[in-house]
Design a protein around this motif. Structure first.
Motif, PDB file in Angstrom:
ATOM      1  N   TYR A  89      -2.515 -22.643  12.402  1.00 21.39           N
ATOM      2  CA  TYR A  89      -2.005 -21.833  13.507  1.00 21.39           C
ATOM      3  C   TYR A  89      -1.335 -22.729  14.549  1.00 21.39           C
ATOM      4  N   ASP A 109       5.381 -14.760  25.891  1.00 18.87           N
ATOM      5  CA  ASP A 109       4.914 -15.700  24.871  1.00 18.87           C
ATOM      6  C   ASP A 109       3.461 -15.365  24.558  1.00 18.87           C
ATOM      7  N   ARG A 126      12.382 -27.194  18.396  1.00 22.07           N
ATOM      8  CA  ARG A 126      13.366 -26.327  19.018  1.00 22.07           C
ATOM      9  C   ARG A 126      14.019 -27.037  20.202  1.00 22.07           C
ATOM     10  N   SER A 166       1.879 -23.973  13.234  1.00 23.86           N
ATOM     11  CA  SER A 166       2.906 -22.942  13.283  1.00 23.86           C
ATOM     12  C   SER A 166       3.455 -22.790  14.702  1.00 23.86           C
ATOM     13  N   HIS A 167       2.590 -22.923  15.683  1.00 27.51           N
ATOM     14  CA  HIS A 167       3.015 -22.658  17.056  1.00 27.51           C
ATOM     15  C   HIS A 167       3.503 -23.909  17.776  1.00 27.51           C
ATOM     16  N   ARG A 169       6.577 -26.263  16.346  1.00 31.09           N
ATOM     17  CA  ARG A 169       7.903 -25.675  16.391  1.00 31.09           C
ATOM     18  C   ARG A 169       8.617 -25.948  17.725  1.00 31.09           C
ATOM     19  N   THR A 191       7.789 -15.543  20.507  1.00 33.09           N
ATOM     20  CA  THR A 191       6.793 -16.594  20.293  1.00 33.09           C
ATOM     21  C   THR A 191       7.140 -17.448  19.082  1.00 33.09           C
ATOM     22  N   SER A 192       6.475 -18.597  18.957  1.00 33.41           N
ATOM     23  CA  SER A 192       6.654 -19.454  17.780  1.00 33.41           C
ATOM     24  C   SER A 192       5.855 -18.951  16.595  1.00 33.41           C
ATOM     25  N   SER A 193       4.815 -18.185  16.893  1.00 34.78           N
ATOM     26  CA  SER A 193       3.882 -17.810  15.833  1.00 34.78           C
ATOM     27  C   SER A 193       4.459 -16.741  14.923  1.00 34.78           C
ATOM     28  N   LYS A 203      10.536 -17.156  17.561  1.00 27.98           N
ATOM     29  CA  LYS A 203      11.627 -18.009  18.033  1.00 27.98           C
ATOM     30  C   LYS A 203      12.203 -18.810  16.868  1.00 27.98           C
TER      31      LYS A 203
END
Lengths: 490, 151
Positions: free
Chosen positions: A265, B70, A276, A268-269, A272, B100-102, B122
């Motif tokens: 998790y 977010d 970006r 994934s968050h 990134r 969000t990135s998730s 995102k």
């Protein structure tokens, strides 16, 4: 004492019975033989008496000296036999009878001697009368002896049957006694077996049915059951220890899975955002300051951006792989031909420039998770597209083959293929058989295929010839279509 | 005391300053950046919407026309913020878009369970990201017909 030894002892009882019976029969048999001998002796007495009688009568009538000598001889036999037979009979009744036979014979013998005395004398009337009286008397004595002989004979036979009866009684009582003794000897063994079996049965049931693993039982003593109880307790103790450690490991495993989940998790968050930022701010740089950069500067920024994007793909693939591992299957009937057609349409949209000759056979439906199988087909078909890109007339075929209890589906292409020696590496995460500049990719697609197929209890493999093409197989077990949770086919 | 007299079109709830900067740049390029309020955590977002703490009650205050939210935020996370927005009469109808990135399924499911208007992950590539944010702003501010205001 051990139960086995106790049972052995009890098993000896037939031997005991046999011995007692043998002794009884031997004793009984010899006693019967003796009595038979006695009966024969009695017969001898009877016979010699009879001969004496015949010889005497012969003498009375013919008065021959030969008859006389015979009578005398037989008389001696009678006396002899009587003396002998007295030794065999010891009961009072027989002794009395023998006494009487002796007395009566003495009378008859006396008559014979009276006759001898009168041999050569001319007889007058008185004498003749006396002779007649004597012969009457002889007859009386002899005929009264006959029933006595029968009596003594009967007595002998009576004794034989008496003895036989006794032997039978002894045999029967010995057997009854032995049976009773065996039962008495066995009853504590039976009781021990019964009570121990009850304890063991109950405890086994507790363990097997109710999961009460640390279950101990108490059987005192030194026999097999006591030993069994000790081993049983040890077994249940070990079982409960093993179960405890299994639970502990399971907990640890669950913890590890949870850690892994929160890790993925985070990946994934959190991974990134910096990517970006790299990509975004370089784009801004290029937009706002592009004019003051030369071509080389722009190219270098381009490389940074490209790598940021590659890393983004890598993260997505890692996540997809981790999701495939945690994925919970929901099986239903999947129309495979339709699914392949749908996936192929998607892939064509993604690769509009590819002109591939596609052949989809009449492949059978299967009970599986449609989301997982869609992903499997997508990965295999996009691989096929990717590796036929440099082929002149690219061809892809999707087909199937029915096996025993399963179906083999295959995706076959005439693309770059690979060296068969490395086929074990194909389905391993991040393993690639081609250079990045040759064919792009992260080496995750086939690993995901393998995970999903393994979750279906199926298997994967591949075959190829370099520059001639590759065939990827996935084999799924045929199982009855579930009527439970279902996912739509699209 | 922050000046709250201005009318805010978009409330941007984003703890990551670089993401916030990229988002605001994208909105600016689409000419939608004039009235943006940026808060850095969930608590500040709720303070802003419910006029608590540093945001004073104000007669002229109007709810933003869009909340870009977010998920992973300090103090209160995005799901809690969404829960609070949907749980109050006054804020129930504000369009909320999760940005969000998730891509985790559980996040998507939780957000839609709470009645989010849209869930957008995102993109990493800047071009895509700019386009996505700009489209979002355009759609919710210009195309979408909001519910009629009660007052």
């Amino acid at each position: 004492m051990k139960i086995r030894d106790q049972l052995r002892l009890v098993a000896l009882s037939p031997l005991l019975v046999a011995t007692i019976l043998a002794i009884t029969l031997y004793v009984g048999g010899s006693s019967i033989e003796q009595q038979r001998q006695t009966a024969i002796m009695a017969d001898h007495v009877g016979e010699s008496l009879e001969q004496f009688e015949f010889a005497s009568i012969d003498y009375f009538i013919n008065r021959s000296s030969r008859a006389l000598s015979q009578a005398r001889e037989h008389s001696q036999h009678v006396v002899q036999n009587l003396e002998e037979v007295k030794l065999y009979f010891d009961d009072l009744r027989s002794t009395e009878i023998l006494e009487e036979i002796g007395l009566r014979f003495a009378q008859a013998d006396w008559v014979l001697s009276e006759f001898i005395g009168m041999q050569d004398i001319e007889m007058n009337q008185v004498q003749r009368d006396y002779m007649l009286e004597l012969s009457h008397r002889f007859n009386t004595e002899m005929s009264s002896i006959k029933p006595l002989i029968r009596d003594i004979h009967g007595n002998a036979h009576l004794q034989i049957s008496e003895t036989t009866k006794n032997v039978v009684i002894v045999v029967i009582s010995v057997m009854v006694l032995v049976v009773i003794l065996v039962l008495i000897a066995l009853s504590p063994i039976f009781y021990r077996i019964d009570s121990s079996m009850k304890l063991l049965t109950q405890a086994t049931k507790n363990i097997a049915r109710e999961g009460e693993l640390n279950r101990s039982i108490e059987i005192k003593g030194k026999d097999e059951f006591a030993q069994l109880a000790i081993d049983f307790n040890l077994m249940s103790y070990k079982l409960s220890r093993a179960e405890q450690s299994r639970k502990k490991h399971l907990d640890e495993l669950e913890m590890a899975v949870k850690d892994l989940e929160s890790f993925s998790y985070s990946v994934s968050h959190d991974l990134r955002s910096p990517l970006r930022a790299i990509d975004g701010f370089i784009a801004i740089l290029k937009e706002d300051y592009g004019k003051s950069l030369d071509e080389e500067g722009l190219r270098l920024f381009g490389i940074v951006q490209e790598n940021a994007n590659k890393m983004g793909e890598l993260i997505d693939d890692i996540l997809a792989f981790s999701r495939a591992g945690r994925f919970e299957l929901q099986k239903a009937k999947v129309n495979m031909k339709q699914l392949v057609t749908e996936v192929w349409d998607d892939i064509q949209l993604e690769n509009p420039e590819a002109e591939i000759q596609m052949q989809i056979d009449d492949i059978p439906d299967i009970n599986a998770d449609v989301i997982a199988i869609r992903q499997v087909l997508h990965n295999l078909l996009s691989n096929a597209v990717k590796f036929t890109r440099k082929t002149e007339k690219p061809k892809i075929q999707v087909g199937s083959e029915k096996l025993e209890g399963s179906i083999r589906y295959f995706v076959k292409d005439n693309g770059a293929g690979f060296n068969k020696e490395y086929k074990d590496k194909l389905f391993v995460m991040f393993q690639r058989l081609h250079g990045m500049d040759e064919f792009e990719g992260t080496g995750v697609g086939l690993a995901i295929v393998k995970r999903f197929i393994q979750k279906h209890n199926g298997s994967v493999d591949a075959d190829a010839i370099v520059d001639k093409g590759a065939t990827f197989n996935f084999i799924l077990p045929v199982e009855p279509v579930s009527s439970g949770k279902e996912r739509g086919n699209d | 005391m922050i000046n709250t007299n201005k009318i805010v079109d978009i409330l941007l709830v984003e703890d990551n300053p670089t993401d916030a900067e990229l988002e605001m740049r994208a909105l600016k390029k689409a000419r939608l950046a004039n009235n943006i309020e940026w808060v850095k955590d969930g608590e500040a977002a709720l303070d802003y919407l419910f006029r608590h703490g540093e945001y004073s009650a104000d007669d002229e205050y109007q709810h933003p026309r869009l909340v870009l939210l977010d998920l992973r935020l300090p103090k209160l996370d995005g799901i809690d913020v969404l829960k609070a927005i949907r749980g109050h009469e006054a804020t129930r109808e504000i369009p909320v878009v999760i940005l969000t990135s998730s891509k985790e399924e559980r996040d998507v499911v939780a957000a839609y369970d709470l009645g989010v208007n849209s869930y957008v992950s995102k993109p990493i590539a800047f071009d895509e990201f700019t386009e996505t944010v700009a489209n979002l702003g355009m759609y919710w501010l210009l195309i979408n017909q909001p519910p009629p205001q009660d007052d």
